[in-house]
Structure formats: structure tokens, C-alpha cells
Enzyme design. Structure first.
Site, mmCIF file in Angstrom:
data_model
loop_
_atom_site.group_PDB
_atom_site.id
_atom_site.type_symbol
_atom_site.label_atom_id
_atom_site.label_comp_id
_atom_site.label_asym_id
_atom_site.label_seq_id
_atom_site.Cartn_x
_atom_site.Cartn_y
_atom_site.Cartn_z
ATOM 1 C CG ASP A 1 50.337 -54.414 31.557
ATOM 2 O OD1 ASP A 1 51.269 -55.022 32.075
ATOM 3 O OD2 ASP A 1 50.501 -53.537 30.699
ATOM 4 C CE LYS B 1 44.510 -52.204 26.805
ATOM 5 N NZ LYS B 1 45.661 -52.084 25.924
#
Length: 399
Positions: free
Chosen positions: A120, A77
Site C-alpha cells: 500500500d 516498514k
């Protein structure tokens, strides 16, 4: 051979037109990768060739891009968050992204900035890492049910981390409201009306991993993959990676399968209906990184145009993938893959052990000549749960 049936709902994409997105091309990807290459410690993550597993499953090759080895952050990410923050700062301080350096921008910033995001787990960790590199502040909001270990990863990078009592999508809305009130910069990987620039940069940043994979396949003498399995939450990674791969190979030459958990399958439902569909309420899937109910319209557009099929599957499919990758056949490399990272391989394994194996393989266009590219997007970002699955047999394949 064992035979068991796990839920795999497969939907053909009837909206496929092969149209390439001008936002997610090889040119844009090269620019993003050139930025990442200047970050200290950059190196391409491994592309693992699981030849013995491919032989067992009756396909030509299974290639797994292992993103657990990305900058020591155990997930891909940060590629999106760092690139978006860099682009944001270049725009603010009238700098060229080609001349960007963390040290230079740190000395240029005149007053402390705060970057806010909802996550998340892995995206927030990337934003926190980038903020620390720049000497700035990050505030990260997480949906209810987030694992304490994922919270601690973010706190250890010096960011503020707040777990809400809402689901992911409602937490995004709350983050936007608070950030607007306090003058913070929002770095979010989903888009909505009036908020598309930063999500576009994030998706372009994600495509660095695909450019590495294309280069690595060439080094292995592989002309192109026949299949790519891409997991989706809001669809940002899947859209950014598929946009690039479609530009490189042509969407018509690539069988792309988008995979989601059945408890948060907004992209699958959008594929069934032919337009964006939101999934509300609690989404208690083990695939925490994919527990998103509202598609990113930028990602959905690419997937609508260029994906071949959409799959909605039960959590046991991801658990099966984790176990297979962590316990390889013969000389195949071991890959520690988390819940969201392993679901693509889990689909291949679930198909292999399914009582209708040949029917499912035919539906997915899999045969002895297939070259399958998978992205293991994360490692064991929740070690406790990883061990519950791999050691203790949580979410079993049989009753």
C-alpha cells in the site's frame, strides 16, 4: 468541552489465552535489532511523552513511538523488509546473519536478483530501499487507488512500480503468480500455506521498534505500559510487536487493543467470529496502509492469543488523531502522523469527546494510572492528503 460521537465498535477477545509465540520472542527481537543496528544511519526513533494530552484525557501517560523518523523513509516498514531480505540472502549464500553487511553481500551476489512485493506504500518503499542498498532490482505492485506520491517514493529508489486495477489482496495473488513465472524472490508481509518463512522474518524485523520502546520506557523510569494500541492491516506489525511485548511483560499484564478501519476490518471480524475472516471488494479507507482484507495467519494467531480487544472505527477517527498529534497541547511535542499512523491516538481522542466517555474508558480499562503506548507507524507519506485532513478539515468529526 465539545461532545461528538464517532463510530467505535469494540469487541472483547473471548479467545485470549496469553500463550506466547516462540517465533516472536525477546530473543528473536534482539537478533533482529542487532542486525538493524549495523545499518549506516541507524538510531532509535523517538518515544514522545504527551504529558499534557494525557492530563486532558485523564490517563497517566500517553507515549507515542514516532516512526516517521526511521532511516529517512517516513515509516517503520523497512525494518521488516530489510531483515527478511538479509535473512533470505544469508540462507541462499550460507552466511550468518550476525556477520551480515550490505557491502559484503553485494560483492557475494553473483547474478542480479529481483525482489517482488505488493504494497500500500510503505512496505514497498522499504523493499525498494533494501534492493538499492544491495545493488539489486525490485518490482513493486500497488492496489488501485494508490496515491501518486507513494508511487513516486518507490520509483525514486530505482524500483519498478505498477499500480493494478485490483484491491490489495488480489494484487498479492497476482504478484505471486508473476514472480513464480519469472523466478523472482517474493518479500511479502502476509503468509499463506507454503509461504511463512519470509513473513516471519518480516514480523521479527518489525519488533525492533518495540524493543527500542521498552528500552526508552526504562530510561523514563516506566516499569511497563498498561495499554498498547496497535493498528492492523493484515496484522503483521501488530502480531510481531505484541508477540515481543507479551514475552517481555506477560500477556496478562498488558491490555492490547487492535484497531482497524471499518472498511477493512478483517482482524476485528475474525475476533467477533473466533476464526479468520476475509473481507473482500474495494476498501476505500483513508488508512491506505491498513486497507487489507485477509489476515496474516501468523499475526492472527498472536492477536487471537494475546490481544484484549479489537476495534473497528470510521475514517474520521484517524483524521482526528492526525489533527491532535499535529497540533499539540502546551509543551507536548508535535508529531506528523499519517492516516494509518494516527488511528490509535484517534481512538483515545474519540473516546474523550464521546457522549459516553466514562463508559468507553471503563470498557477499555483506562483510568488515571494508565500508561498508554501508541505506535505512529508513518508520517505524511501522502502530503496532499495529509494537508487536506489537517489544514482543510477533510473527514470532520462533526457534520
Amino acid at each position: 468541552m465539545s461532545v461528538f460521537s464517532l463510530k467505535l465498535a469494540i469487541e472483547q477477545n473471548r479467545l485470549f489465552n496469553g500463550e506466547i509465540s516462540p517465533q516472536f520472542t525477546s530473543e528473536q527481537t534482539r537478533k533482529a535489532r542487532a542486525f538493524h543496528q549495523k545499518i549506516a544511519g541507524y538510531q532509535p526513533t523517538p518515544l514522545c511523552d504527551l504529558s499534557e494530552l494525557a492530563n486532558l484525557f485523564g490517563v497517566g501517560k500517553i507515549l507515542v513511538k514516532d516512526e516517521s523518523q526511521r532511516f529517512g523513509l517516513n515509516a517503520f516498514k523497512m525494518l521488516g523488509g530489510t531483515y527478511a531480505i538479509a535473512q533470505l540472502l544469508c540462507e541462499k549464500y550460507q552466511m550468518d546473519i550476525n556477520d551480515f553487511s550490505f557491502e559484503k553481500i553485494k560483492n557475494t551476489i553473483k547474478e542480479k536478483m529481483t525482489f517482488a512485493t505488493t504494497t500500500d506504500g510503505n512496505h514497498g518503499r522499504g523493499v525498494a530501499w533494501a534492493a538499492r542498498q544491495l545493488g539489486q532490482h525490485a518490482v513493486v505492485y500497488m492496489p488501485k487507488g494508490s496515491a501518486q506520491e507513494r508511487v513516486d517514493h518507490i520509483l525514486n529508489l530505482g524500483a519498478e512500480c505498477i499500480v493494478t486495477d485490483m484491491n490489495y489482496d488480489d494484487t498479492v495473488r497476482m504478484t505471486m503468480k508473476i514472480a513464480k513465472e519469472r523466478g523472482w524472490e517474493v518479500v511479502q508481509d502476509t503468509a499463506w500455506e507454503g509461504y511463512t518463512k519470509i513473513p516471519t522474518w518480516i514480523m521479527q524485523g518489525y519488533s525492533t521498534l518495540a524493543d527500542e520502546a521498552v528500552e526508552q520506557m526504562k530510561e523514563l523510569g516506566i516499569k511497563r505500559p498498561t495499554h498498547v494500541f496497535l493498528q492492523a492491516g493484515v496484522g503483521a506489525m501488530a502480531g510481531g510487536v505484541l508477540g515481543y511485548l507479551a514475552d517481555v511483560y506477560g500477556a496478562q499484564n498488558l491490555h492490547c487493543v487492535v484497531v482497524e478501519p471499518e472498511l477493512a476490518d478483517c482482524i476485528y471480524r475474525s475476533g467477533v467470529k473466533g476464526e479468520m475472516v476475509n473481507v473482500g471488494g474495494d476498501m476505500p479507507t483513508i488508512m491506505a496502509g491498513l486497507a487489507c482484507g485477509e489476515p496474516n495467519p501468523l499475526g492472527w494467531t498472536v492477536l487471537r492469543n494475546c490481544a484484549t480487544q479489537f476495534i473497528s472505527c470510521q475514517d474520521s477517527v484517524a483524521a482526528l488523531g492526525m489533527r491532535v498529534l499535529g497540533n499539540p497541547l502546551g509543551a507536548d511535542p508535535r508529531i506528523i502522523s499519517g492516516e494509518s499512523g494516527a488511528v490509535g491516538l484517534g481512538v483515545l481522542a474519540a473516546v474523550h469527546y464521546h457522549p459516553q466517555r466514562e463508559t468507553l474508558k471503563a470498557k477499555l480499562g483506562l483510568n488515571h494510572d494508565s500508561v498508554v503506548l501508541l505506535i505512529s507507524t508513518e508520517g505524511d507519506t501522502d502530503v496532499k492528503h495529509y494537508r487536506e485532513v489537517v489544514w482543510e478539515g477533510a473527514h470532520p468529526t462533526t457534520a
